[in-house]
Design a protein around this motif. Structure first.
Motif, PDB file in Angstrom:
ATOM      1  N   ILE A   1       8.790  -2.934  14.335  1.00 35.42           N
ATOM      2  CA  ILE A   1       9.969  -2.349  14.976  1.00 35.42           C
ATOM      3  C   ILE A   1      10.963  -3.409  15.418  1.00 35.42           C
ATOM      4  O   ILE A   1      11.970  -3.076  16.020  1.00 35.42           O
ATOM      5  N   ASN A   2      10.714  -4.704  15.106  1.00 36.85           N
ATOM      6  CA  ASN A   2      11.729  -5.707  15.418  1.00 36.85           C
ATOM      7  C   ASN A   2      12.374  -6.276  14.160  1.00 36.85           C
ATOM      8  O   ASN A   2      13.388  -5.763  13.703  1.00 36.85           O
ATOM      9  N   GLU A   3      11.717  -7.286  13.516  1.00 32.61           N
ATOM     10  CA  GLU A   3      12.364  -7.930  12.368  1.00 32.61           C
ATOM     11  C   GLU A   3      12.401  -7.027  11.155  1.00 32.61           C
ATOM     12  O   GLU A   3      13.317  -7.092  10.356  1.00 32.61           O
ATOM     13  N   TYR A   4      11.369  -6.202  10.985  1.00 34.70           N
ATOM     14  CA  TYR A   4      11.218  -5.480   9.722  1.00 34.70           C
ATOM     15  C   TYR A   4      11.557  -4.013   9.854  1.00 34.70           C
ATOM     16  O   TYR A   4      11.079  -3.195   9.078  1.00 34.70           O
ATOM     17  N   VAL A   5      12.408  -3.675  10.827  1.00 33.80           N
ATOM     18  CA  VAL A   5      12.652  -2.252  11.057  1.00 33.80           C
ATOM     19  C   VAL A   5      13.413  -1.633   9.882  1.00 33.80           C
ATOM     20  O   VAL A   5      13.155  -0.484   9.502  1.00 33.80           O
ATOM     21  N   LEU A   6      14.294  -2.406   9.232  1.00 31.35           N
ATOM     22  CA  LEU A   6      15.048  -1.858   8.098  1.00 31.35           C
ATOM     23  C   LEU A   6      14.110  -1.555   6.930  1.00 31.35           C
ATOM     24  O   LEU A   6      14.170  -0.473   6.327  1.00 31.35           O
ATOM     25  N   VAL A   7      13.194  -2.509   6.632  1.00 27.61           N
ATOM     26  CA  VAL A   7      12.223  -2.290   5.553  1.00 27.61           C
ATOM     27  C   VAL A   7      11.368  -1.073   5.861  1.00 27.61           C
ATOM     28  O   VAL A   7      11.083  -0.241   4.993  1.00 27.61           O
ATOM     29  N   PHE A   8      10.960  -0.971   7.124  1.00 29.44           N
ATOM     30  CA  PHE A   8      10.099   0.135   7.555  1.00 29.44           C
ATOM     31  C   PHE A   8      10.782   1.469   7.302  1.00 29.44           C
ATOM     32  O   PHE A   8      10.216   2.384   6.686  1.00 29.44           O
ATOM     33  N   GLU A   9      12.055   1.573   7.737  1.00 26.28           N
ATOM     34  CA  GLU A   9      12.775   2.841   7.565  1.00 26.28           C
ATOM     35  C   GLU A   9      13.009   3.136   6.090  1.00 26.28           C
ATOM     36  O   GLU A   9      12.861   4.271   5.638  1.00 26.28           O
ATOM     37  N   LEU A  10      13.381   2.086   5.324  1.00 27.26           N
ATOM     38  CA  LEU A  10      13.628   2.294   3.890  1.00 27.26           C
ATOM     39  C   LEU A  10      12.368   2.771   3.188  1.00 27.26           C
ATOM     40  O   LEU A  10      12.418   3.662   2.333  1.00 27.26           O
ATOM     41  N   LEU A  11      11.211   2.194   3.578  1.00 28.13           N
ATOM     42  CA  LEU A  11       9.952   2.620   2.954  1.00 28.13           C
ATOM     43  C   LEU A  11       9.646   4.068   3.301  1.00 28.13           C
ATOM     44  O   LEU A  11       9.163   4.825   2.452  1.00 28.13           O
ATOM     45  N   GLY A  12       9.974   4.462   4.556  1.00 28.66           N
ATOM     46  CA  GLY A  12       9.753   5.852   4.933  1.00 28.66           C
ATOM     47  C   GLY A  12      10.576   6.789   4.074  1.00 28.66           C
ATOM     48  O   GLY A  12      10.079   7.795   3.545  1.00 28.66           O
ATOM     49  N   ILE A  13      11.889   6.432   3.888  1.00 24.33           N
ATOM     50  CA  ILE A  13      12.765   7.280   3.070  1.00 24.33           C
ATOM     51  C   ILE A  13      12.268   7.299   1.630  1.00 24.33           C
ATOM     52  O   ILE A  13      12.220   8.349   0.984  1.00 24.33           O
ATOM     53  N   LEU A  14      11.865   6.115   1.124  1.00 27.08           N
ATOM     54  CA  LEU A  14      11.372   6.034  -0.261  1.00 27.08           C
ATOM     55  C   LEU A  14      10.156   6.921  -0.463  1.00 27.08           C
ATOM     56  O   LEU A  14      10.081   7.685  -1.437  1.00 27.08           O
ATOM     57  N   LEU A  15       9.223   6.878   0.493  1.00 29.24           N
ATOM     58  CA  LEU A  15       8.012   7.688   0.367  1.00 29.24           C
ATOM     59  C   LEU A  15       8.359   9.169   0.388  1.00 29.24           C
ATOM     60  O   LEU A  15       7.841   9.960  -0.404  1.00 29.24           O
ATOM     61  N   LEU A  16       9.302   9.547   1.280  1.00 27.06           N
ATOM     62  CA  LEU A  16       9.710  10.960   1.366  1.00 27.06           C
ATOM     63  C   LEU A  16      10.309  11.417   0.047  1.00 27.06           C
ATOM     64  O   LEU A  16       9.920  12.452  -0.516  1.00 27.06           O
ATOM     65  N   VAL A  17      11.261  10.611  -0.487  1.00 19.90           N
ATOM     66  CA  VAL A  17      11.927  10.982  -1.736  1.00 19.90           C
ATOM     67  C   VAL A  17      10.917  11.058  -2.873  1.00 19.90           C
ATOM     68  O   VAL A  17      10.920  12.000  -3.684  1.00 19.90           O
ATOM     69  N   ALA A  18       9.995  10.078  -2.921  1.00 23.41           N
ATOM     70  CA  ALA A  18       9.009  10.050  -4.008  1.00 23.41           C
ATOM     71  C   ALA A  18       8.114  11.271  -3.951  1.00 23.41           C
ATOM     72  O   ALA A  18       7.822  11.894  -4.975  1.00 23.41           O
ATOM     73  N   LEU A  19       7.684  11.649  -2.727  1.00 26.69           N
ATOM     74  CA  LEU A  19       6.764  12.790  -2.635  1.00 26.69           C
ATOM     75  C   LEU A  19       7.486  14.093  -2.969  1.00 26.69           C
ATOM     76  O   LEU A  19       6.927  14.955  -3.655  1.00 26.69           O
ATOM     77  N   ILE A  20       8.758  14.247  -2.494  1.00 24.21           N
ATOM     78  CA  ILE A  20       9.501  15.460  -2.840  1.00 24.21           C
ATOM     79  C   ILE A  20       9.719  15.521  -4.354  1.00 24.21           C
ATOM     80  O   ILE A  20       9.520  16.564  -4.992  1.00 24.21           O
ATOM     81  N   GLY A  21      10.080  14.372  -4.945  1.00 24.24           N
ATOM     82  CA  GLY A  21      10.290  14.331  -6.394  1.00 24.24           C
ATOM     83  C   GLY A  21       9.019  14.667  -7.150  1.00 24.24           C
ATOM     84  O   GLY A  21       9.044  15.459  -8.105  1.00 24.24           O
ATOM     85  N   ALA A  22       7.896  14.108  -6.703  1.00 23.62           N
ATOM     86  CA  ALA A  22       6.628  14.385  -7.380  1.00 23.62           C
ATOM     87  C   ALA A  22       6.282  15.857  -7.300  1.00 23.62           C
ATOM     88  O   ALA A  22       5.870  16.486  -8.279  1.00 23.62           O
TER      89      ALA A  22
ATOM     90  N   ILE B   1       0.839  -1.205   0.000  1.00 23.31           N
ATOM     91  CA  ILE B   1       0.000   0.000   0.000  1.00 23.31           C
ATOM     92  C   ILE B   1       0.870   1.250   0.000  1.00 23.31           C
ATOM     93  O   ILE B   1       0.604   2.218  -0.719  1.00 23.31           O
ATOM     94  N   VAL B   2       1.973   1.224   0.786  1.00 23.04           N
ATOM     95  CA  VAL B   2       2.883   2.377   0.813  1.00 23.04           C
ATOM     96  C   VAL B   2       3.473   2.608  -0.571  1.00 23.04           C
ATOM     97  O   VAL B   2       3.501   3.743  -1.077  1.00 23.04           O
ATOM     98  N   LEU B   3       3.927   1.526  -1.222  1.00 20.68           N
ATOM     99  CA  LEU B   3       4.505   1.668  -2.564  1.00 20.68           C
ATOM    100  C   LEU B   3       3.463   2.178  -3.551  1.00 20.68           C
ATOM    101  O   LEU B   3       3.785   2.978  -4.438  1.00 20.68           O
ATOM    102  N   ALA B   4       2.194   1.744  -3.391  1.00 22.89           N
ATOM    103  CA  ALA B   4       1.146   2.218  -4.296  1.00 22.89           C
ATOM    104  C   ALA B   4       0.951   3.712  -4.142  1.00 22.89           C
ATOM    105  O   ALA B   4       0.737   4.424  -5.135  1.00 22.89           O
ATOM    106  N   ALA B   5       1.029   4.200  -2.895  1.00 27.45           N
ATOM    107  CA  ALA B   5       0.870   5.640  -2.678  1.00 27.45           C
ATOM    108  C   ALA B   5       2.000   6.400  -3.365  1.00 27.45           C
ATOM    109  O   ALA B   5       1.761   7.383  -4.078  1.00 27.45           O
ATOM    110  N   ALA B   6       3.260   5.942  -3.191  1.00 26.65           N
ATOM    111  CA  ALA B   6       4.394   6.612  -3.828  1.00 26.65           C
ATOM    112  C   ALA B   6       4.248   6.584  -5.339  1.00 26.65           C
ATOM    113  O   ALA B   6       4.461   7.601  -6.019  1.00 26.65           O
ATOM    114  N   GLU B   7       3.830   5.419  -5.872  1.00 21.23           N
ATOM    115  CA  GLU B   7       3.686   5.266  -7.317  1.00 21.23           C
ATOM    116  C   GLU B   7       2.612   6.201  -7.864  1.00 21.23           C
ATOM    117  O   GLU B   7       2.801   6.839  -8.916  1.00 21.23           O
TER     118      GLU B   7
END
Lengths: 102, 162
Positions: free
Chosen positions: B135-156, A68-74
């Motif tokens: 916040i345990n096993e998937y904390v790296l994915v979580f942080e990467l997704l946060g950065i990705l969303l930030l970059v994507a929104l700024i780029g958009a 869902i997060v990736l869909a929002a970015a996309e």
């Protein structure tokens, strides 16, 4: 007939096929995006159905959240691109934007 | 047939019918509104599968965010003053044949497979388990997704502004 994993998988297959049909047949770029959203939803149904009927814990639901997060970015990026295409070509029909073809 | 099955068929019918109208109607705004019903139907399916938090996120992000963004895209890129919010379709017959074949093959595979089902007990609220996993096993994915969303929104934003 009792609802089992198969029902959810068939539902997601039909949703996926409708999304593919929308992407292939639509001219307007925004309609193509809507088809894409249908496909992402179908994949999410699959993730959550396997999370419910398999012995994986809640990892399927977690990956649905990531999707869902990736869909929002996309959607945000795609809308920005569509906006720029509209400024350049005055329409957003994907079959008429063929400047690179000689 | 108990109440669970009836609700499943209801939500599946809502989802598939409105998805069908999304890909066939010629009016873009109407397609966007049918997409709303598709998202609601899929959220209902999530609830039936015991994924309450994902269903709420689906409603908030898809209906509240992505759909509004799509409708804004429709309004900006069409001359609303003339009534020309129609869109054409191309290659409908070959696409229908191809998609039909694809659906048949996948459906046959699904129906002929012996699925090994374990109906696990989903906790009543999945929220605390999901939060702990994030916040345990998937904390790296979580942080990467946060950065990705930030970059994507700024780029958009910067792409749409110039």
């Amino acid at each position: 007939m009792e609802v089992t994993l198969t029902h959810f998988l068939i539902l997601s297959t039909l949703l996926f096929s409708l999304g593919i049909y929308g992407i292939v047949t639509r001219k307007n770029a925004i309609m193509v995006l809507m088809g894409l959203e249908l496909i992402l939803n179908a994949s999410n149904i699959n993730f959550i159905a396997f999370s419910r009927f398999g012995n994986f814990g809640l990892q399927g639901q977690l990956f649905a959240l990531f999707v869902i997060v990736l869909a929002a970015a996309e959607a945000a990026i795609a809308l920005a691109i569509v906006l720029n295409v509209y400024k350049t070509f005055v329409n957003v029909n994907v079959d008429e934007i063929d400047e690179l073809r000689d | 047939m108990n109440i669970y099955d009836i609700i499943f068929y209801l939500f599946a019918a809502v989802t598939l019918l409105s998805a069908f109208f999304v890909v066939t109607t010629r009016n873009i705004v109407r397609a966007a509104f049918f997409l709303l019903f598709t998202f609601f139907g899929v959220a209902g399916i999530y609830v039936l599968l015991g994924a309450d938090f994902v269903a709420i996120v689906q409603l908030i992000v898809y209906v509240g965010g992505i759909l509004i963004l799509l409708i804004f895209g429709v309004m900006i890129t069409n001359k609303i003053t003339q009534v020309d919010i129609k869109t054409g379709t191309i290659h409908t017959l070959p696409a229908a044949i191809g998609v039909g074949l694809f659906t048949g093959v996948i459906g046959a595979v699904i129906l002929n497979t012996e699925w090994f089902e374990i109906k696990t007990d989903i906790p009543v609220s999945t929220l605390s388990t999901l939060g702990r996993m994030l916040i345990n096993e998937y904390v790296l994915v979580f942080e990467l997704l946060g950065i990705l969303l930030l970059v994507a929104l700024i780029g958009a934003a910067s792409m749409a502004r110039k």
